[in-house]
Structures are given as structure tokens and as C-alpha cells.
Scaffold this motif. Structure first.
Motif, PDB file in Angstrom:
ATOM      1  N   LEU A  40       0.482  -7.822   7.262  1.00 43.97           N
ATOM      2  CA  LEU A  40      -0.763  -8.455   6.848  1.00 43.97           C
ATOM      3  C   LEU A  40      -1.869  -7.434   6.671  1.00 43.97           C
ATOM      4  O   LEU A  40      -2.572  -7.409   5.653  1.00 43.97           O
ATOM      5  CB  LEU A  40      -1.207  -9.491   7.892  1.00 43.97           C
ATOM      6  CG  LEU A  40      -2.555 -10.125   7.583  1.00 43.97           C
ATOM      7  CD1 LEU A  40      -2.396 -11.215   6.547  1.00 43.97           C
ATOM      8  CD2 LEU A  40      -3.221 -10.676   8.820  1.00 43.97           C
ATOM      9  N   ILE A  41      -2.018  -6.573   7.669  1.00 41.27           N
ATOM     10  CA  ILE A  41      -3.116  -5.616   7.610  1.00 41.27           C
ATOM     11  C   ILE A  41      -2.917  -4.628   6.478  1.00 41.27           C
ATOM     12  O   ILE A  41      -3.865  -4.262   5.773  1.00 41.27           O
ATOM     13  CB  ILE A  41      -3.279  -4.915   8.967  1.00 41.27           C
ATOM     14  CG1 ILE A  41      -3.642  -5.981  10.002  1.00 41.27           C
ATOM     15  CG2 ILE A  41      -4.352  -3.855   8.908  1.00 41.27           C
ATOM     16  CD1 ILE A  41      -3.803  -5.464  11.390  1.00 41.27           C
TER      17      ILE A  41
ATOM     18  N   TYR B 154      -6.293 -17.583  12.481  1.00 42.89           N
ATOM     19  CA  TYR B 154      -6.020 -16.751  13.653  1.00 42.89           C
ATOM     20  C   TYR B 154      -5.341 -17.592  14.723  1.00 42.89           C
ATOM     21  O   TYR B 154      -4.366 -17.155  15.355  1.00 42.89           O
ATOM     22  CB  TYR B 154      -7.332 -16.151  14.176  1.00 42.89           C
ATOM     23  CG  TYR B 154      -7.208 -15.371  15.455  1.00 42.89           C
ATOM     24  CD1 TYR B 154      -7.844 -15.804  16.620  1.00 42.89           C
ATOM     25  CD2 TYR B 154      -6.468 -14.199  15.520  1.00 42.89           C
ATOM     26  CE1 TYR B 154      -7.748 -15.088  17.801  1.00 42.89           C
ATOM     27  CE2 TYR B 154      -6.364 -13.481  16.699  1.00 42.89           C
ATOM     28  CZ  TYR B 154      -7.007 -13.922  17.838  1.00 42.89           C
ATOM     29  OH  TYR B 154      -6.909 -13.222  19.004  1.00 42.89           O
TER      30      TYR B 154
ATOM     31  N   THR C 258       1.926  -9.172  11.701  1.00 44.96           N
ATOM     32  CA  THR C 258       0.588  -8.587  11.749  1.00 44.96           C
ATOM     33  C   THR C 258       0.539  -7.283  10.974  1.00 44.96           C
ATOM     34  O   THR C 258      -0.394  -7.013  10.234  1.00 44.96           O
ATOM     35  CB  THR C 258       0.208  -8.291  13.202  1.00 44.96           C
ATOM     36  OG1 THR C 258       0.546  -9.397  14.001  1.00 44.96           O
ATOM     37  CG2 THR C 258      -1.255  -8.019  13.297  1.00 44.96           C
TER      38      THR C 258
ATOM     39  N   LEU D 239      -0.706 -13.667  -1.001  1.00 48.70           N
ATOM     40  CA  LEU D 239      -2.011 -13.733  -0.344  1.00 48.70           C
ATOM     41  C   LEU D 239      -3.124 -13.983  -1.346  1.00 48.70           C
ATOM     42  O   LEU D 239      -3.966 -14.863  -1.170  1.00 48.70           O
ATOM     43  CB  LEU D 239      -2.260 -12.420   0.405  1.00 48.70           C
ATOM     44  CG  LEU D 239      -3.537 -12.314   1.218  1.00 48.70           C
ATOM     45  CD1 LEU D 239      -3.463 -13.197   2.442  1.00 48.70           C
ATOM     46  CD2 LEU D 239      -3.770 -10.874   1.649  1.00 48.70           C
TER      47      LEU D 239
ATOM     48  N   VAL E 108     -10.978 -17.937   8.862  1.00 50.70           N
ATOM     49  CA  VAL E 108     -10.399 -16.826   9.608  1.00 50.70           C
ATOM     50  C   VAL E 108      -9.945 -17.283  10.987  1.00 50.70           C
ATOM     51  O   VAL E 108      -8.840 -16.979  11.432  1.00 50.70           O
ATOM     52  CB  VAL E 108     -11.432 -15.683   9.745  1.00 50.70           C
ATOM     53  CG1 VAL E 108     -11.081 -14.748  10.862  1.00 50.70           C
ATOM     54  CG2 VAL E 108     -11.540 -14.923   8.443  1.00 50.70           C
ATOM     55  N   LEU E 109     -10.801 -18.038  11.665  1.00 54.37           N
ATOM     56  CA  LEU E 109     -10.463 -18.434  13.022  1.00 54.37           C
ATOM     57  C   LEU E 109      -9.334 -19.452  13.071  1.00 54.37           C
ATOM     58  O   LEU E 109      -8.458 -19.365  13.935  1.00 54.37           O
ATOM     59  CB  LEU E 109     -11.699 -18.989  13.731  1.00 54.37           C
ATOM     60  CG  LEU E 109     -12.633 -17.885  14.206  1.00 54.37           C
ATOM     61  CD1 LEU E 109     -13.880 -18.474  14.807  1.00 54.37           C
ATOM     62  CD2 LEU E 109     -11.943 -16.994  15.213  1.00 54.37           C
ATOM     63  N   LEU E 110      -9.333 -20.399  12.143  1.00 57.27           N
ATOM     64  CA  LEU E 110      -8.257 -21.380  12.165  1.00 57.27           C
ATOM     65  C   LEU E 110      -6.922 -20.686  11.916  1.00 57.27           C
ATOM     66  O   LEU E 110      -5.920 -20.956  12.585  1.00 57.27           O
ATOM     67  CB  LEU E 110      -8.494 -22.479  11.121  1.00 57.27           C
ATOM     68  CG  LEU E 110      -7.539 -23.673  11.263  1.00 57.27           C
ATOM     69  CD1 LEU E 110      -8.279 -24.980  11.138  1.00 57.27           C
ATOM     70  CD2 LEU E 110      -6.403 -23.633  10.284  1.00 57.27           C
TER      71      LEU E 110
ATOM     72  N   LEU F 126      -5.085 -15.654   7.287  1.00 61.63           N
ATOM     73  CA  LEU F 126      -4.589 -14.568   8.120  1.00 61.63           C
ATOM     74  C   LEU F 126      -3.144 -14.807   8.530  1.00 61.63           C
ATOM     75  O   LEU F 126      -2.430 -13.874   8.867  1.00 61.63           O
ATOM     76  CB  LEU F 126      -5.439 -14.418   9.397  1.00 61.63           C
ATOM     77  CG  LEU F 126      -6.872 -13.947   9.224  1.00 61.63           C
ATOM     78  CD1 LEU F 126      -7.477 -13.665  10.582  1.00 61.63           C
ATOM     79  CD2 LEU F 126      -6.931 -12.702   8.374  1.00 61.63           C
TER      80      LEU F 126
ATOM     81  N   LEU G  53      -3.530 -20.117  14.175  1.00 62.32           N
ATOM     82  CA  LEU G  53      -2.166 -20.358  13.699  1.00 62.32           C
ATOM     83  C   LEU G  53      -1.257 -19.168  14.005  1.00 62.32           C
ATOM     84  O   LEU G  53      -0.096 -19.337  14.376  1.00 62.32           O
ATOM     85  CB  LEU G  53      -2.169 -20.594  12.182  1.00 62.32           C
ATOM     86  CG  LEU G  53      -2.428 -22.019  11.725  1.00 62.32           C
ATOM     87  CD1 LEU G  53      -2.473 -22.076  10.209  1.00 62.32           C
ATOM     88  CD2 LEU G  53      -1.345 -22.961  12.247  1.00 62.32           C
ATOM     89  N   ILE G  54      -1.793 -17.955  13.841  1.00 59.24           N
ATOM     90  CA  ILE G  54      -0.998 -16.769  14.155  1.00 59.24           C
ATOM     91  C   ILE G  54      -0.529 -16.831  15.604  1.00 59.24           C
ATOM     92  O   ILE G  54       0.645 -16.605  15.910  1.00 59.24           O
ATOM     93  CB  ILE G  54      -1.799 -15.472  13.963  1.00 59.24           C
ATOM     94  CG1 ILE G  54      -2.174 -15.267  12.509  1.00 59.24           C
ATOM     95  CG2 ILE G  54      -1.002 -14.274  14.451  1.00 59.24           C
ATOM     96  CD1 ILE G  54      -3.022 -14.040  12.288  1.00 59.24           C
TER      97      ILE G  54
ATOM     98  N   ILE H  95      -8.955 -17.641   2.790  1.00 53.08           N
ATOM     99  CA  ILE H  95      -8.337 -16.439   3.332  1.00 53.08           C
ATOM    100  C   ILE H  95      -7.425 -16.862   4.467  1.00 53.08           C
ATOM    101  O   ILE H  95      -7.860 -17.505   5.424  1.00 53.08           O
ATOM    102  CB  ILE H  95      -9.372 -15.392   3.800  1.00 53.08           C
ATOM    103  CG1 ILE H  95      -8.656 -14.240   4.467  1.00 53.08           C
ATOM    104  CG2 ILE H  95     -10.418 -15.992   4.713  1.00 53.08           C
ATOM    105  CD1 ILE H  95      -9.510 -13.050   4.752  1.00 53.08           C
TER     106      ILE H  95
END
Lengths: 333, 259, 289
Positions: free
Chosen positions: C225-226, C101, C222, C27, C97-99, C39, C103-104, C37
């Protein structure tokens, strides 16, 4: 009256008239969208105005909802006017505590740490008995909107609930608009624009960020309260990071930082979600793809796209006028 | 000579083994313009950062009105009356020139709890902003968005923003950078006028300007003070000539001597 | 708790911590070098685990599955960088972050389509399925020791590569000044592509070797990741040792937390994070400014 103001009034009137025409399913759905709009507006205060990307805003949304469920007595109905301010306060307090810990965290780490704290809240409600665990809590009775002898409105009437939510959404939008013009609002915009210079000019930036974080948290708590009031139950998924992520999608979908971005974003978001859900059970696939496309192609969101379109049309009209002026001497509008 | 407004005592800043600023002691007085000269890499900007609080000192002290401010952050120092402008234009690009100054002036009247009043109605801040724009020569350009201003006007806005905060000490980092002849002349006039009410520290490369307005000149080389004194003394100093002014002297061109 | 049980929990904590260190390294490698970044990094961990499951079922050999998996994940990484991440360099954090997200969501749904939503087990390889005795009654699985060793070796190798090799020098230079590196004739695009591929492979590899121990389930990406975010926040900015120390701390705290406070199982690491933030907002091992 300006065109913008006319548009606002028309939109409010249309939303207000909606329950008279729409069936109960849609009334509840649009009510939910407006709740999400409040949630998204509160997040845009952080993201669009202050420049703080929080990936944990759902925590305050959930705390506002759980506050009602926990404050409500088991065998009686709570009073809306008593529980609403307390729930907002609870959410704002949580935001104040977390905010105090995170406002000095820089850049990307802020995103990570807000997500981590939201997960913490999620685990508190999911793993412990505090909020009924993974099943959540349901309220035996909806809160009553009793003010002394007057039942201000009937919470068991879906239309009344809808109009209350609409009033709240309009009030929040108005509050934010006023706040942006205030000294605090200007300072927050300054922080987003050039944080370093703000510090150099004598502003204690962390304090302003904390104020923004707290207010945003309180407003998110309001949205959560309304959700619990409307649906009668709460569960930890309100605090899931999907909720936080979706809120960010709404913000960017609307057009971060622009007036009413949260409202536009919430409506378009739910519309897309409903669309994809009607197409397939694996709806997160096209949904995720849509988010990716949104970021790549339309990062300014809907309102950003509209603004660009307006600018392009205005430029074209100006060119035409210029050309016409050259051809016809003395030609005028 | 009165008490210095801003002074340093053996101020130092090291980056690992590199001594960017080494044991610099100087004093700024109200009514005087103190210029810092030196070749690139001499540590001038680092010194300015140490004075404004943008960078923490490794050793030594900074005093403002006798009070030790060495460990105070940039925002505290600004509120105390130490203002700073930047070499690389550091304005709020999306705001109008007026709003840039008004926001700067707002820093003197911070009321974060006031969420309902319209900041644009604050007389004190608005008047301070207008005065600052006027002083910097931007009175007619207030309604323009900062990013739409010319480079020279942006440099003027840099100064205007600092002035709007009503500081006692002005730390100016190459205000003439990238300016045309006419603009530079106006700026030099402004600097001279500012020196009367404030204690000014000026970092500059433009030698003509410096010798025109400075009352005291400090020459830095490799992070240390080589020599400090009146313009005449600096001009006459052989050490300074050798280290820095060498080429100009050899070419027979005396620096300064009237704007 | 007696000494042997304590030792077992310590070993477990260290093993978990080292696994986190490996994932966090991927990461921070991507973030440090490319400024992005990601996610979806957790998703790569999950993809690795699912690859281990499907490939080892197909081939019957976990080692072979892992080897194949590494190749596949590097290819995946390079493809993703070419398609999406190459466009994210100049974008701000929200868009990244949104892109990622998005992808997740895509990865989760694809996984659901391809491998379903059930929890799966992956068999440990014969060679490593034994145990080492600690006392007359307690023993410790060899495979976990193997995991710890591999994670430590890989992370150490990564450190050496980045800080002591020519390639590493190019990568570090590209991180601080992209244009300069380009003007020196080095294809920065290729460097970034490879770095990203390595980052993906690290996460996927971690998922692959963890699969026999943690099993393979939908939310695993997830979750890791967190926790990695917590590690990065605690460990501070830019320090490899900080990341290692933070990983071990988190691994131990989480392990002991689950044993000692089963009611608040997931909470302990966040409490530690909050304490660290109170004390040092820049993390435990921030580089001196």
C-alpha cells in the motif's frame, strides 16, 4: 468564574492529585496517556485547525524520543534542560524539511505523502544502525533535571515525572489556545475554512501550512521526548504507521478542532485500548470495529457528541419555557 | 487620461482546442467603472480569473501599474492591490461577518511569526473591517455568523471582504447575482461610489445596473471582444444589438436609462 | 555487475513495477471514480495472497485457486461497498482514512485468526515453473515473465475499458457528475458497487499471482500500500501513463536499491519521491491545468 474554567481547574487538580491515590502502574499509565494527549493535540493543530490530514505525524514523535536517546551520553546522565529544547528543535527541523516538500501537495496526495515520509523515517531507524536498528535504544541513565546547583526535580521519582508531564500537557494546551487567537491561528482556521479564498485575499497559504506543520512537529517531538524520559528506551515502533493512525483516531475521537480534543481523545482511546486488550489477545478486531463505528456514527467525537447533547437539552428546555410562558401569563424565570 | 492601473495585451486562455478567452486587450483606470457584458459562455468569468490570478494565461500579458504580473499567483496580485469578489459566494461560513472582514484586513499586515498576540486586538485590522462592513451596508450585521446571513447580505459580505483589503483595483464577478430589487439598488449605489477611488471591472448580467454605473462597457462574445466603448456607443452599436442586445431592442425596451 | 545480471535485475524491477501498476490501478480507479481513499486496498492484496495460499492448498491448482479467488474478491468488494463504502461518498478525507484504517486492523486480525501469523510459501504452477536461459549460466524464471505479461495485459485492458467502452464512459461520467448520471436513468449506485468490486479484485489478483514469488506474510498488505502511495505521488494526478512510468521507476529503483545499497534497502524509493517533490510537487506527469 465561568463553568468551563471551573471544569478545567477541577480536571487539573484531579490529575495532579492522582499519584497520591493511584498505584505505580496507573501513575505510569496516566502519564503515558498525557504524553499521548500532547501528541494528539499537536496533530489536531494540523487536522482540526489547519485542515491538513497528516498520516505521518508519528515521525516527529519518534524523532523527539530518539533525539534524547541519541543525545544522552553513554555512561552518564543527560541534562533534561539541555536535551529537551534540542529534541524539540530536532523534531521541528525534521517537520520543517518534510513540510517544505509536502505543503504544496494537494488533498489526498498529502495524506499519502506524509505517510510515505514517516515510513522513510521508520526505515532509517529500523534498518540502519543509527538508532540501534529494530531493537531500538535504551538509555543507561534517565536525564537529570539539574539546573546549576538545583535538582529541580527527581527524574527517578515516578511522581515527579508524572507531574512534569502534567505540567507540560497543561502548558501545551495553554500555548495552543493562545496560538489559535493569534494572527497565525486565525489564518490557519481560515485556510481550513476556505483555502481558495485565503489565497485570493493575499495570504501565502503554503507558508502558513508550513508554519503549522513545523509547530505541530515540534510539539510532537516534545511528547516523544517525555515518553523516552519516562520509559528510558526508544524503538522504531514509535514511528510506525499504527502510531500515526492511532493519533488520528484520538483526534477524531476527541472531536477534531474542538478545544482539548486531543486530551479527551487520548484518554478515551487508551481506555478503549485497555478494555479490548483485557478481553482478548486479538484485541485489534474489536478495536478496528470500534473505529469503524466511531466514524460511521459519531464523527464529531466525544466532544462533538456532548455539544449535540447540550444543544438538544437546551432546545428542550427552551421549548418547555416557551410552553410554560404561554400557559402562565407573566411567568418568569 | 492617466496611466491605466490594470491592463491586458492580447490576453488569451485556451482549454485544449477551446478558446475561452482570445486576445483580449483592455485597460482599467482609477475613477472608472468598466463593465464586461456578454452572453453565457462568452468568457467573462474566465477573463476575470485571468486578471485575478486564479487562472494562468496561455498567451498575452497582464500589467499592473505597468509591471508585468502575468505569471504571478493570486496571492501576490492581491497583495499588490488587485482585489476580487466571486460570483458564487465564497466567504468563511463559520466565522462572523466581522471576522470575515478582519481576516481579510489581516492579509495586509501578515505577521505569521506572531503566535502569542491576540489578533482581535489589532486596531488597524479591526478598524479596516468595520469600515468595510459599513461601506457594504452590513454595519449592524457584523456579529452574525456568515452562513446565517441572507443571500443578499452574503453578496454584500463578498464585497466587504475585498474592500477590507484596501485594493486599488476591484474585480467584481456578478455582485448582483440573486439579489432582490431593493438590495440591488443599494449595491448599484455602492458600486458607483467605489468607482471614484478605485479602478473597477464589473462582470454583470443585470443590464439596467450596468448602464446606470458603467463608464466603459466591453462586450464579449465567444471569448473575443466584440466592441468596447461608452454606454451610448454600445447601445447604439448594431453589432452588439445583433449579438446580444437583440431581443431587448426588438421588444422596444431600451436598456439602462436611470436606476 | 555483468550484462546478464544487470538484465536480470532490470527484468525483476520491471516485473515488480508492473505488479505495482496493477495494484495502483485498482487504488486510483476507486479514488478517481468514487472519490474515496481506501487504505484497506493493501489488505485486499494480502487477502488475495492468503486466498491463493489456502485455496491452492485445498485444490492443488494455483490457476483454479486464482479463478475462485477473483470471484470471491469481487463478492467481498461488493459486500464491503454496500456495508461501508456507500456511506463514505460525502465524507471528508479524514473519515475515509480512519474508517479504512479500522478495516485494516479488522482484516489483519481476522487473517491472524484464520491463517495465523506464519510466513507461507505458495507453489508455482508446473506449467510455469521453468526458466528461460539468458546466458550459459544465468536464466530467468518463466513465472516472473508471466506475471509481467499478465499485469501489463490487465492494466492495458482496464485502460481500454475505462476509456474506450460504453461502460467506461458511464463510469467516467459518474465520476465527474454523479447526480447528472443518475438523472439519466443510470443506476450510479450499481456502477459504483461494480467499480469497487473490480478495484478489490485487482488488488487481490495481484496478491494472488505475486504469492509464489514473494511468499505470503502478515505485513505484505501494508508494505504494498505504502509503495503504491509513492507510485501515485510520483506519477501525478490523473494520468495512466504517469502511473505506469512511476510504477516502473519505483520498481527499478527499489530493485536496484536493494542490490546496490543493502543497508538502506527500503529507503531508495522515498529518496526518489523526495527528489520528485522538490522538482514537481504535482508529480511527474500532471495533467496540464
Amino acid at each position: 468564574m465561568s463553568r468551563g474554567r471551573l471544569l478545567h481547574l477541577f480536571a487539573i487538580a484531579a490529575l495532579a492529585a492522582f499519584p497520591l491515590a493511584g498505584g505505580p502502574f496507573y501513575v505510569e499509565l496516566v502519564g503515558k496517556v498525557m504524553i499521548l494527549a500532547i501528541f494528539a493535540m499537536s496533530l489536531d493543530l494540523l487536522v482540526g485547525t489547519t485542515g491538513l490530514v497528516s498520516f505521518g505525524h508519528a515521525a516527529y514523535y519518534g524523532i523527539g524520543a530518539y533525539a534524547l536517546a541519541l543525545l544522552a551520553p553513554r555512561y552518564d546522565a543527560a541534562n533534561l534542560w539541555a536535551t529537551l529544547p534540542r529534541s524539540i528543535l530536532a523534531a521541528a527541523l525534521a517537520a520543517l524539511v518534510v513540510g517544505a516538500l509536502v505543503v504544496r501537495v494537494k488533498g489526498v496526495y498529502f495524506i499519502m505523502v506524509t505517510l510515505a515520509f514517516a515510513q522513510m523515517a521508520y526505515f532509517v531507524f529500523h534498518d540502519t544502525d543509527l538508532g540501534g536498528g529494530s531493537d531500538g535504544l535504551s538509555m543507561s541513565f534517565r536525564p537529570v533535571a539539574q539546573l546549576g546547583p538545583f535538582a529541580v526535580f527527581d527524574v527517578s521519582n515516578p511522581r515527579h515525572v508524572y507531574w512534569f508531564i502534567l505540567a507540560a500537557m497543561v502548558a501545551v494546551a495553554a500555548f495552543i489556545r493562545i496560538m489559535l487567537r493569534s494572527p497565525l491561528g486565525r489564518a490557519l482556521e481560515g485556510i481550513r475554512s476556505n483555502e481558495h479564498r485565503m489565497r485570493s485575499l493575499g495570504f501565502s497559504v503554503p507558508r502558513y501550512k508550513l508554519a503549522s506543520f513545523t509547530i505541530a512537529g515540534g510539539l510532537a517531538g516534545l511528547a516523544g521526548y517525555l515518553l523516552a524520559m519516562q520509559g528510558g528506551f526508544v524503538n522504531p515502533e514509535l514511528i510506525s504507521w499504527h502510531q500515526s493512525g492511532n493519533a488520528l483516531v484520538m483526534v477524531i475521537l476527541g472531536g477534531r478542532g474542538r478545544a482539548h480534543a486531543g486530551i479527551v481523545g487520548a484518554f478515551v482511546f487508551v481506555a478503549l485500548q485497555e478494555l479490548f486488550q483485557s478481553l482478548t489477545t486479538h484485541w485489534q478486531l474489536p478495536f478496528g470495529a470500534a473505529i469503524i463505528l466511531l466514524v460511521m456514527l459519531l464523527p464529531g467525537g466525544v466532544l462533538g457528541g456532548v455539544a449535540r447533547l447540550e444543544a438538544a437539552l437546551a432546545a428542550r428546555a427552551a421549548r418547555r419555557r416557551g410552553a410554560a410562558g404561554l400557559v402562565e401569563e407573566g411567568g418568569h424565570e | 487620461m492617466s496611466e491605466p492601473l490594470l491592463s491586458t495585451d492580447r490576453l488569451s486562455r485556451w482549454f485544449g482546442g477551446l478558446k475561452a478567452v482570445h486576445e483580449v486587450s483592455l485597460a482599467l483606470h482609477r475613477g472608472s467603472l468598466h463593465a464586461v457584458l456578454g452572453p453565457n459562455g462568452a468568457g467573462k468569468s474566465t477573463l476575470l480569473n485571468l486578471l485575478s490570478g486564479d487562472l494562468a494565461a496561455t498567451a498575452g500579458t497582464v500589467r499592473f501599474r505597468g509591471k508585468d504580473v502575468t505569471y504571478l499567483g493570486a496571492d501576490r496580485r492581491s497583495r499588490m492591490g488587485i482585489g476580487r469578489s466571486y460570483q458564487k459566494t465564497n466567504v468563511f461560513g463559520e466565522f462572523t461577518a466581522f471576522e470575515n472582514c478582519r481576516l481579510a484586513a489581516q492579509s495586509r499586515r501578515q505577521r505569521p511569526v506572531h503566535v502569542l498576540s491576540d489578533a482581535g486586538r489589532c486596531k488597524a485590522s479591526c478598524e479596516a473591517a468595520e469600515r468595510a462592513l459599513e461601506a457594504a451596508g452590513l454595519a449592524s450585521r457584523g456579529t452574525l455568523v456568515a452562513s446565517a446571513l441572507s443571500h443578499g447580505e452574503q453578496r454584500q459580505l463578498e464585497i466587504a471582504m475585498v474592500l477590507a483589503t484596501g485594493p486599488e483595483v476591484l474585480l467584481l464577478d456578478e455582485p448582483l447575482a440573486g439579489m432582490g430589487v431593493e438590495e440591488a439598488r443599494r449595491m448599484v449605489g455602492l458600486l458607483g461610489a467605489l468607482a471614484h477611488q478605485h479602478a473597477v471591472l464589473l462582470v454583470e448580467h443585470d443590464m439596467d445596473a450596468v448602464f446606470a454605473v458603467a463608464g466603459v462597457i466591453t462586450v464579449m462574445v465567444n471569448g473575443e471582444v466584440l466592441e468596447s466603448g461608452t454606454p451610448e456607443r454600445i447601445r447604439a452599436s448594431p453589432a452588439v444589438r445583433e449579438a446580444y442586445l437583440g431581443e431587448h431592442a426588438a421588444a422596444g425596451r431600451a436598456p439602462g436609462g436611470g436606476a | 555487475m555483468d550484462i546478464a545480471s544487470l538484465l536480470i535485475q532490470v527484468l525483476n524491477g520491471v516485473q515488480y513495477g508492473l505488479l505495482l501498476f496493477l495494484v495502483a490501478s485498482g487504488l486510483t480507479l476507486v479514488f478517481g471514480v468514487m472519490g474515496i481513499i481506501n487504505l484497506a486496498h493493501g489488505s485486499f492484496y494480502m487477502i488475495g495472497a492468503y486466498m491463493a495460499f489456502t485455496l491452492s492448498s485445498l485444490t492443488g491448482n494455483l490457476f483454479l485457486a486464482i479463478a475462485l479467488g477473483i470471484v470471491l474478491s469481487i463478492v467481498l468488494g461488493i459486500a464491503l461497498e454496500w456495508a461501508f463504502f456507500a456511506r463514505l461518498y460525502r465524507r471528508d478525507h479524514l473519515e475515509q482514512v480512519l474508517l479504512t484504517y479500522g478495516l485494516i486492523l479488522v482484516f489483519e486480525e481476522l487473517r491472524s485468526l484464520v491463517a495465523g501469523n506464519d510466513v507461507h510459501g505458495v507453489a508455482m504452477p508446473q506449467a510455469l515453473s521453468g526458466s528461460i536461459s539468458l546466458t550459459s549460466v544465468l536464466s530467468y524464471p518463466v513465472y516472473r515473465l508471466f506475471m509481467s505479461g499478465v499485469c501489463l495485459a490487465l492494466a492495458g485492458g482496464l485502460y481500454l475499458l475505462i476509456h474506450r467502452s460504453r461502460i467506461g464512459m458511464m463510469i467516467r461520467a459518474g465520476a465527474s457528475n454523479r447526480e447528472m448520471v443518475q438523472s439519466l436513468g443510470i443506476d450510479i449506485q450499481l456502477v459504483y458497487r461494480v467499480v469497487f468490486g473490480v478495484g478489490v479484485a485487482l488488488a487481490a489478483f495481484a496478491g494472488m499471482i505475486a504469492a509464489p514469488v514473494s511468499s505470503v506474510y502478515p505485513g505484505m498488505g501494508t508494505q504494498v500500500l505504502i509503495i503504491c502511495f509513492v507510485v501515485v505521488v510520483i506519477g501525478g494526478i490523473g494520468s495512466v501513463w504517469g502511473a505506469l512510468a512511476a510504477s516502473l521507476l519505483v520498481g527499478l529503483v527499489d530493485t536496484f536499491g536493494r542490490v546496490l545499497l543493502p543497508n538502506a534497502a527500503g529507503l531508495s524509493v522515498y529518496v526518489v519521491m523526495a527528489v520528485v517533490l522538490l522538482w514537481r510537487p504535482e508529480g511527474l506527469f500532471r495533467r496540464a491545468a
